[in-house]
Enzyme design. Structure first.
Site, PDB file in Angstrom:
ATOM      1  N   CYS A  70      -0.187  10.004  -5.366  1.00 55.27           N
ATOM      2  CA  CYS A  70      -1.448  10.391  -4.702  1.00 55.27           C
ATOM      3  C   CYS A  70      -2.475  10.795  -5.521  1.00 55.27           C
ATOM      4  O   CYS A  70      -2.377  12.228  -5.541  1.00 55.27           O
ATOM      5  CB  CYS A  70      -0.827  11.111  -3.640  1.00 55.27           C
ATOM      6  N   ARG A  73      -3.942  15.297  -3.531  1.00 53.47           N
ATOM      7  CA  ARG A  73      -3.557  16.653  -3.756  1.00 53.47           C
ATOM      8  C   ARG A  73      -3.745  17.740  -3.364  1.00 53.47           C
ATOM      9  O   ARG A  73      -3.042  18.374  -3.320  1.00 53.47           O
ATOM     10  CB  ARG A  73      -2.241  15.577  -4.876  1.00 53.47           C
ATOM     11  N   TRP A 242      -5.145  11.425   5.312  1.00 51.83           N
ATOM     12  CA  TRP A 242      -6.237  10.796   5.707  1.00 51.83           C
ATOM     13  C   TRP A 242      -6.925   9.385   4.754  1.00 51.83           C
ATOM     14  O   TRP A 242      -6.385   9.299   3.527  1.00 51.83           O
ATOM     15  CB  TRP A 242      -7.791  11.419   6.098  1.00 51.83           C
ATOM     16  N   GLU A 247      -8.741   2.190   0.234  1.00 50.45           N
ATOM     17  CA  GLU A 247      -7.472   1.768   0.456  1.00 50.45           C
ATOM     18  C   GLU A 247      -7.853   0.545   1.652  1.00 50.45           C
ATOM     19  O   GLU A 247      -7.144  -0.574   1.016  1.00 50.45           O
ATOM     20  CB  GLU A 247      -6.834   3.240   1.212  1.00 50.45           C
TER      21      GLU A 247
HETATM   22  N1  ARG Z   1      -3.123   2.186   1.266  1.00 46.66           N
HETATM   23  C1  ARG Z   1      -1.986   2.159   2.720  1.00 46.66           C
HETATM   24  C2  ARG Z   1      -2.891   2.054   3.652  1.00 46.66           C
HETATM   25  O1  ARG Z   1      -3.908   1.476   3.100  1.00 46.66           O
HETATM   26  C3  ARG Z   1      -1.324   4.023   2.816  1.00 46.66           C
HETATM   27  C4  ARG Z   1      -0.976   4.669   1.827  1.00 46.66           C
HETATM   28  C5  ARG Z   1      -1.212   6.171   2.099  1.00 46.66           C
HETATM   29  N2  ARG Z   1      -2.559   6.691   2.358  1.00 46.66           N
HETATM   30  C6  ARG Z   1      -3.090   7.475   2.507  1.00 46.66           C
HETATM   31  N3  ARG Z   1      -4.577   7.369   2.531  1.00 46.66           N
HETATM   32  N4  ARG Z   1      -2.094   8.585   2.545  1.00 46.66           N
HETATM   33  O2  ARG Z   1      -2.393   1.634   4.772  1.00 46.66           O
END
Ligand code: ARG
Length: 370
Positions: A70, A73, A242, A247
């Site tokens: 992560c 953090r 968030w 991602e």
């Molecule tokens: N990578 C995952 C997604 O695209 C989520 C993982 C957690 N991500 C976060 N920003 N807490 O759905």
């Protein structure tokens, strides 16, 4: 029954956790020792022990702080910890999940939170598993032409259909919540409308982009990892932060094996996709990520870009260092999937030792039960 192993092993892990947590919480050594003695007795009497709310709450925060994959953090101390260890049935559990989702979504001003359900080793307590990978997720269906929706959801979507759920068949069908208590048949719940915020994607300077009809949900709620604290294993402990824009823009919507939208984005911009050397994929990636960040901002939904997140991670490391703690991390996960070498993380190396408290993968119940 799932425990950390023998009761001696549980006592050892409990003592290690209490020692660390109580020290960081500024309690005296006498307090820590008294609590460890009490836990030891409780384990000898009952085979397990109960965390106080303070222990649970700090343990969950430490688990976030120890999450090597992560990048976010820096904010570990702001985690809101909801104690749902007293839920009695599926209905109650679902209500606690809706409450968590509403709290976290907060009209777009996303708040990190976790809801902790009864642990697997509490004798006599209800054992709960959440079947979903994330609380909000789009379905994926196989048809003659390939996959409609999210191919990452194919197996779970099939399970939901087996349990009687039926989606509309769009690219963005919201999957239901599936909860299982003990060996009872899993229960399926449609997500109440006010628990899900979705963001339609538009591009700040390209109209046709909006016509692609893309969207994503605002809050990533990981629901399938277990939380280990002091030898106690919480199999159901959904949590959220968030999003970092990449991602969505550099993985979920762009991976060939997911929504595979780079060719469509290139077309919206009028770029030829014939030659690799035009770098149309790279250009499409950048514009898709611009659109994600722009759209979330426009809709008032919290999101962080990967440059800012990398800077925040550096601050997290400095903060930890000032407390005399070394940060562990997994380089291959911490680098963002877009322009990684433009961030400070790229030029670093990390110790990937797994610490507890921590979040761990566990097998999906629908893969073990058959
Ligand atoms: N990578 C995952 C997604 O695209 C989520 C993982 C957690 N991500 C976060 N920003 N807490 O759905």
């Amino acid at each position: 029954m799932i425990t950390a192993g023998t009761s001696k092993e549980l006592e050892r892990q409990a003592a290690a956790f209490i020692g660390e947590a109580y020290f960081e919480l500024g309690k005296t050594e006498a307090e820590a020792l008294a609590r460890i003695a009490q836990i030891r007795e409780e384990i000898q009497d009952t085979g397990t022990y109960l965390h106080t709310y303070e222990e649970l709450s700090y343990g969950a925060k430490l688990a976030w702080r120890n999450s090597n994959r992560c990048i976010g953090r820096l904010f570990w101390q702001s985690l809101e910890v909801f104690d749902a260890r007293n839920v009695q049935n599926e209905e109650e559990a679902s209500e606690r999940i809706w409450a968590h989702m509403r709290y976290a979504t907060n009209g777009g001003r996303i708040r990190p939170a976790i809801t902790v359900f009864p642990p697997a080793c509490t004798t006599g307590a209800n054992r709960i598993r959440i079947w979903n990978h994330q609380l909000v997720r789009y379905a994926g269906y196989r048809d003659e032409t390939g996959v409609i929706g999210d191919s990452a959801s194919l197996a779970f979507t099939e399970e939901c259909e087996r349990l009687g759920w039926k989606g509309e068949g769009t690219r963005f069908d919201l999957l239901p919540l599936v909860l299982q208590f003990n060996d009872r048949p899993p229960q399926v719940f449609r997500l109440p409308e006010d628990t899900v915020l979705e963001i339609p994607l538009t591009h700040p300077d390209n109209q046709s982009f909006g016509e692609l009809g893309l969207k994503w949900y605002a809050v990533p709620f990981i629901a399938d990892m277990r939380l280990d604290i002091g030898g106690i294993i919480y199999e159901a402990a959904p949590f959220n932060g968030w999003y970092m824009g990449t991602e969505i823009g550099a993985r979920n919507l762009s991976d060939v094996e997911r929504y595979n939208q780079l060719p469509a984005v290139a077309e919206a911009f009028g770029w030829s996709t014939h030659s690799n050397a035009t770098l149309w994929k790279d250009r499409a990636l950048v514009e898709l990520n611009v659109a994600v960040l722009h759209s979330y901002k426009q809709h008032g939904a919290s999101i962080v870009d990967h440059h800012t997140a990398s800077e925040q991670f550096l601050r997290f490391e400095k903060q930890e260092q000032s407390q005399g703690r070394a940060v562990t991390g997994r380089w291959s996960w911490l680098i963002p999937p877009l322009s990684p070498a433009a961030t400070n993380i790229w030029h670093r190396s990390f110790d990937d030792t797994e610490r507890t408290p921590g979040f761990r993968y566990q097998q999906a119940p629908y893969l073990t039960s058959r």
